[in-house]
Structures are given as C-alpha cells and as structure tokens.
Write an enzyme that holds these catalytic residues in place. Sequence first.
Site, PDB file in Angstrom:
ATOM      1  N   HIS A 246       0.851  -1.192   0.000  1.00 30.13           N
ATOM      2  CA  HIS A 246       0.000   0.000   0.000  1.00 30.13           C
ATOM      3  C   HIS A 246       0.884   1.237   0.000  1.00 30.13           C
ATOM      4  O   HIS A 246       1.540   1.545   0.983  1.00 30.13           O
ATOM      5  CB  HIS A 246      -0.921   0.016   1.223  1.00 30.13           C
TER       6      HIS A 246
ATOM      7  N   ARG B 264       0.595   5.220  -0.226  1.00 29.95           N
ATOM      8  CA  ARG B 264      -0.554   6.055   0.151  1.00 29.95           C
ATOM      9  C   ARG B 264      -0.771   7.230  -0.802  1.00 29.95           C
ATOM     10  O   ARG B 264      -1.550   8.118  -0.509  1.00 29.95           O
ATOM     11  CB  ARG B 264      -0.401   6.551   1.587  1.00 29.95           C
TER      12      ARG B 264
ATOM     13  N   HIS C 249      -3.091 -12.352   1.449  1.00 28.26           N
ATOM     14  CA  HIS C 249      -2.853 -12.544   2.892  1.00 28.26           C
ATOM     15  C   HIS C 249      -3.732 -13.590   3.570  1.00 28.26           C
ATOM     16  O   HIS C 249      -4.475 -13.276   4.494  1.00 28.26           O
ATOM     17  CB  HIS C 249      -2.965 -11.211   3.646  1.00 28.26           C
TER      18      HIS C 249
ATOM     19  N   ASP D  81       1.917  -6.927   2.505  1.00 32.26           N
ATOM     20  CA  ASP D  81       0.756  -6.110   2.867  1.00 32.26           C
ATOM     21  C   ASP D  81       1.219  -4.857   3.619  1.00 32.26           C
ATOM     22  O   ASP D  81       0.607  -4.427   4.604  1.00 32.26           O
ATOM     23  CB  ASP D  81      -0.267  -6.902   3.701  1.00 32.26           C
TER      24      ASP D  81
ATOM     25  N   GLY E  85      -3.147  -2.610  10.109  1.00 28.13           N
ATOM     26  CA  GLY E  85      -2.037  -2.679   9.165  1.00 28.13           C
ATOM     27  C   GLY E  85      -0.702  -2.280   9.752  1.00 28.13           C
ATOM     28  O   GLY E  85      -0.621  -1.507  10.704  1.00 28.13           O
TER      29      GLY E  85
HETATM   30 ZN   LIG Z   1      -3.651  -4.963   1.756  1.00 26.62          ZN
HETATM   31 ZN   LIG Z   2      -6.301  -6.729   2.635  1.00 27.76          ZN
END
Ligand SMILES: [Zn+2]
Ligand SMILES: [Zn+2]
Lengths: 306, 430
Positions: free
Chosen positions: B65, B67, B233, B306, B325
């Site tokens: 991810h 941002r 995941h 992730d 997260g």
């Molecule tokens: Zn993710």
């Molecule tokens: Zn996810």
Amino acid sequence: MPLSNRHLLGLQGVPKEDIQLILDTASTFREVLERPIKRVPTLQGKTVVNLFYESSTRTRISFELAEKRLSADSINFAVSASSVSKGESFKDTIKNIEAMKVDMVVVRHSAAGTPLYLTKISDANIINAGDGIHEHPTQGLLDMYSIREKLRKIEGLKVCIVGDVAHSRVALSNIYGLKTMGAEVSVCGPSTMIPKNIEDLGVKVIYNIDEAIQENDVLNVLRIQLERKAREYFPSIREYAKYFGITEERLEKNGKDILILHPGPINRGVELSSGVADGLNQIILKQVTNGVAVRMAVLYLLGTLN
Amino acid sequence: MKIILKNVSLFHPVQKIDEKEIDILLTDGVISKIGKINPEEISGAKVFDLSNKHIVPGFFDMHVHLREPGREDEETVQSGCNAAANGGFTGIACMPNTEPAIDSAEVVSFIKKQSKDHLVDVEVIGAATLGRKGEYISPMAELYEAGVVGFSDDGVAIKTSGILKRAFEYSKMYNIPIIEHCEDETLSGGAMNEGLNSTMLGLPPIPSVAEELIVIRDILLAEYTGGKIHIAHLSTKKSVEMVREAKRKGISVTSEVTPHHFTLIDDSLKIYDTNFKMNPPLRTKADVDEILLGLKDGTIDCIASDHAPHSAEEKEAEFEHAPNGITGLETQVGLALTELYHKKIITLGQLIEKLSINPRKILNLPVPNFEVGQIANFTILDLTEIFTFDINRSKSKSKNSPFDKRLLTGKALGVINKSKMFYQDEFLNL
Ligand SMILES: [Zn+2]
Ligand SMILES: [Zn+2]
C-alpha cells in the site's frame, strides 16, 4: 503487607493475598461509613482524577465519594462520547492531565486496554473503572466483598454469572477474582451472549436458568443492554425475560435460598422481576454501599504505597 | 559505467543456477559477462567484493500500500520505493485503496509517472469495482490498457457474489487475476481473532470463518467462470486447506501469506499494542502451523508484505479505534530467512520462488534471468548476517511495525535494477 502492583487494571493475575487485603481494608472503611463523620484524612494532599470517557454516573459517584471520604482532592474529567473516536484527542488529554501532576487516575473507557496504555504514558497509579468489555475490577471486588459479608466466605461457594457475559466488563473481573478466592464459577445466558472459549478459564457454561439456580449459592445477574445493537444477540426482550429472567416463581419452584447480586441499574421485568429486585434474596443496595468502601480501600492501598 | 560483482554465490531456481565464487560484469546495468573476471583486464570498473553473498533474481512484493495519492503524509510512491529497495525488492505491486481509488487510467498513469525514475518497478493493481464500492465493475479494459496487472478491492472483499462473478468474467478477457481480500464483513468488524484471547482481552472478535467463507466463495466462482483468483494474505488453517484442495482440482487459484501471519500469533496482543493490529488479524498456533505446511507444499505461492503505512497519530489510539495494518517491506526478507529458511521450513530455492518468481508469474510479468545481454535485476543477500531491525532506520514515512528491535538472521544488502544500484544505503547510477 502492601499490594504487589501499583495499579489496579483488572483482577486477572491479582494474587489472593492482595484481594484479601483489599477486602479486609474495605471492612475497616465500611465501619467509617457508619460513623456520623464519615471522613478520614488518609489521602490528604493527594490528587485523584476521575477520567470518564463513558458516562457512568453510578461508578463515578461511588469513586468520587470514596475519594472525598479519604480527603483526597478529586477532579472530574468527563469527555463526551463524540470526541472519543479520535485517537489524537485521547493522547492529548492524557498528556494534559499528566502535566497537572496527579497522583492517581481512575479511568473509564469504552475501549479495552486503555488503562494499560495509561500506565505507559503516566506516572500516576491507574485504577480501571471499566474498560470496554474487558474488566471492571472494583465491581468484581465489591461483589466479592458483598458475598463474603453475607455468606461469611467465598471459598467453596458456587457462583453463577447470568446474562450477557460476552458484552460485560463485570463478568471477567468476577470470574478471575472469584476463582482466585476459591469459588466455583459458572456462567449462564443465551449462547449468543457467552464468549468463545470461556470454558478454558475454568468456567462451566449453563444454558438453563433453572439449572443455574439449583446448582449455585449465588447468582450475579448482569444488566441486559436494551439498545438496538445489543438486541442482535437475542430475539426479543420478552423471550429473554421468559427464559433467563429471575422471577419469584422460578426461585420458589427450585426451592432455593439463593443470594442475588446485580451491578445495577436493573431492567425490572427483564433480568429480574420486580419482586426479586426488591425481595429478600437480593443485596443490591448493600452492593452500592460496599462499592464505596471497596473503592476507598483500593484508593487507600494504592495511594499510600510509595 | 562498468562494475564487477566479485566472488558472488549466484543462485537462480528456475535457471537451475547454483554456483559459488562467480564474478559478474555489468556494463551500464546490463549483464555483459558471468564467470571469472580479472579486474585488471577491465579498466575503470568499480569492483564490489561480495564474497559469501548471494545474488538472486530481484525480489517482487505483490501486495504493497503506497498512500499516494491521498495520504502522502503516510507514504509516497518515492518513499515506498525507497523502503522497497532498502528491504531488498526490485519490484512491487501497489494496491488501489488510495484516495481517489485506482479506478481510472489517470490514476494509473500518475503512479507510473511518480515511479518512472526509481530503481524499483512499480506495477499497479486496479480497483475491481468503481471506487472499490462493490456496486459496478471498474473500467477494466481501460485500466488494463493503462498497464494494471491485477484487480482488487483490497481493504475489503468484492462486496457481492453477483459483482464478483461479472468481475471474473470481464477480467478473463485480459487473463489477469482478481486479488481478493477475503473477509465477510457481516461476520467481522472486530479488532482481533475470535478465541480465548479475544474473550480475555475484551476485544471485539473476528472469527476465522469470516475469511474462509469468502475464500470458498471466490474459489467456487473462479471455477464456475474460469477466472483467475489470487487469495491475498491468507491467515487461517481452513483457508490453506481450501486453497490446497482447489489447486488439486485444477482451479486457477494462487495465494500469498504475509510474514506476520507466519511469524506471530494472537498471544502478542496481550499488551494492546496497536502495531499488532492488522486485518486479517493474527491467528493461532494451529493456523501458523498449517500456513508453514502450505508454504512447504506449494499451496502458498508467494510471500507478500501487505505493507500498510499509518501515521503515528492514528496508530497511537485505543486498540479498537486504531487503523489496521503494519509496515513490512523492510522486515519481510529477514523474517522469511529467519522463520522459514533457517528453520528449514522451505529451501532457498522455494524462498526465491515465493519472493521473486511466483508473484511475477501470477501478474504476467517477465522473470529476471541471469544471461548476458539481460538487464541486471538482482537482490544481494547475506543469508547469515545477524542483525537487529531498527525502525528508525526505515525508509518508509511510517513506523508502524511490530518487529522493531527484533533479531533477524539473513539480510538483503542491496538491489540492482533499471541500471541503478542500491547498496550500503546509497543509490548509484550504473
Ligand atoms: Zn492490503
Ligand atoms: Zn487486505
């Protein structure tokens, strides 16, 4: 002998000697509460903040009164629910309070673990006045005090916690405390309200209220939340009352002289019938008085540790 | 510019290369010789002595991810790529849950433009549905043309079976996978795995079946439509078992696991540290054991981080209110080597397949080869260096890692790609 921990975050892992000490100390303060002048100078000069992130008039008043009876300076800090969700504001508030150099913080918060978090950012003694659906140790202590006062012992008693165990902060504190003191603990309620793996705490699960009444010496009846979200867990209030409510007929039918506790406020006609709520088996108002004495004991023992 | 990588252990599981004390000559980032090289023969070459170090095909993290656009305070394409290079990756795929979501060609081009000059290849996963709302499928053809390599609503599962079926049917035209975050939100909404620990900690629970229901839904719909499903995941025992069974039946399913899901269990939550809060949540020992088995037997194709940066202000909240997260780009290789390779769960070959080969295959990307004339795409590894991960040395803009101060065995020392090198904390143009 002092307490072994400088905070009271929960009853999990609190040794028997500590609980004993708190209950014995509470007995002393219970006498103070019967005097014409109900005040001792024990915590003079100490500052206690009641940090309530969730409105709970009863618990707050009980702590406030306990603090006043011990001559502590107490400050109420109530934070409206709307500003809770922002993590930022929470930390800012704590930092502000920390800057005021307080000795003890009594904290009530809707999120589990908040009191533990406070111990990491503050030097004050932290007392958990209820964190989410985790623990409410002073309630557990006052329940044990009330049982001991009435039945003269805790060890060997059979105690059942009845109702929405999964969403109760009172249940876990009772389970940990009572088991440490040698009681046999069970829980009873609709299966949707019994949390996963609770048996692994050494607790028996009962789904039939009559069985719970027959088997136990004490019922600690929890308040059922009536708002919409809690209602997802049972079909209707009527059905709950019919299958899990404690009524005079039910007590009579099971021919049992049983002690009934309730942390209040009661939903009359739901978890307790009015007759039971006002009847001879219950000690609900005694619990309220004992609550002040137990909280005095906790404040005193923690406040005089150093 | 010419550089010589001296005395390397060269390892490539697909090309079946496993050789010690090899020298590699790179000219402007292109492999120009593999073998014994006498530095005196090559005037002006910069020599790196890599005795006892491995060179393997560059690692690729298919679940990151970034941002940007939207939360540049937490991570930008640039800072995310720096973290990737620092963690040993020459390529990443970024998830579409930005603000706005990656559901148009414009956002894809924007991200491609932001990463153009970086060593790290940034591949883009497009949203499967418009705005990731689960109501209408995204403009998949346009996104495909703009270069996306997969579709996902990550953060949430694709909302309904109906829209998922259409997403499978439509994406099939381009042979690219749907990457699914498996979570039935009518069952989840809690803060940690449901079990004795959630009961004792008083935290609202997320049952494992919330994940498993979507895993099986997706497998069945992939089978029915002939689409490609990649399970992101995965975290539970049953999820692993269902993917294993689906593969056995020949259904087009692949899967990935994060390092935290093969390293940690929900006991870690006892201190209510929000750096252990993620979605899916940490599970139990039985789940981890099955995941290890799945890594070993090939049920789990990839290891992916992730990587989910969050600002300190947001993460430093009450456990229930903190966002899900953790960052993971810079701990991933160390954890995989420590927990999987050194504990003999998987071989070095398997590790490289899961960190480099398979993610690229799943996303239809070329796998780096060690051949003269090829652009060098390498990760440089020290398999045995013992080090303590220090979050303050992270290149990510966010510091939300549960692995700060963790002792790891095995480290990515650097990367080479796109005629650039990152080594000893420095970028170098080759
Ligand atoms: Zn993710
Ligand atoms: Zn996810």
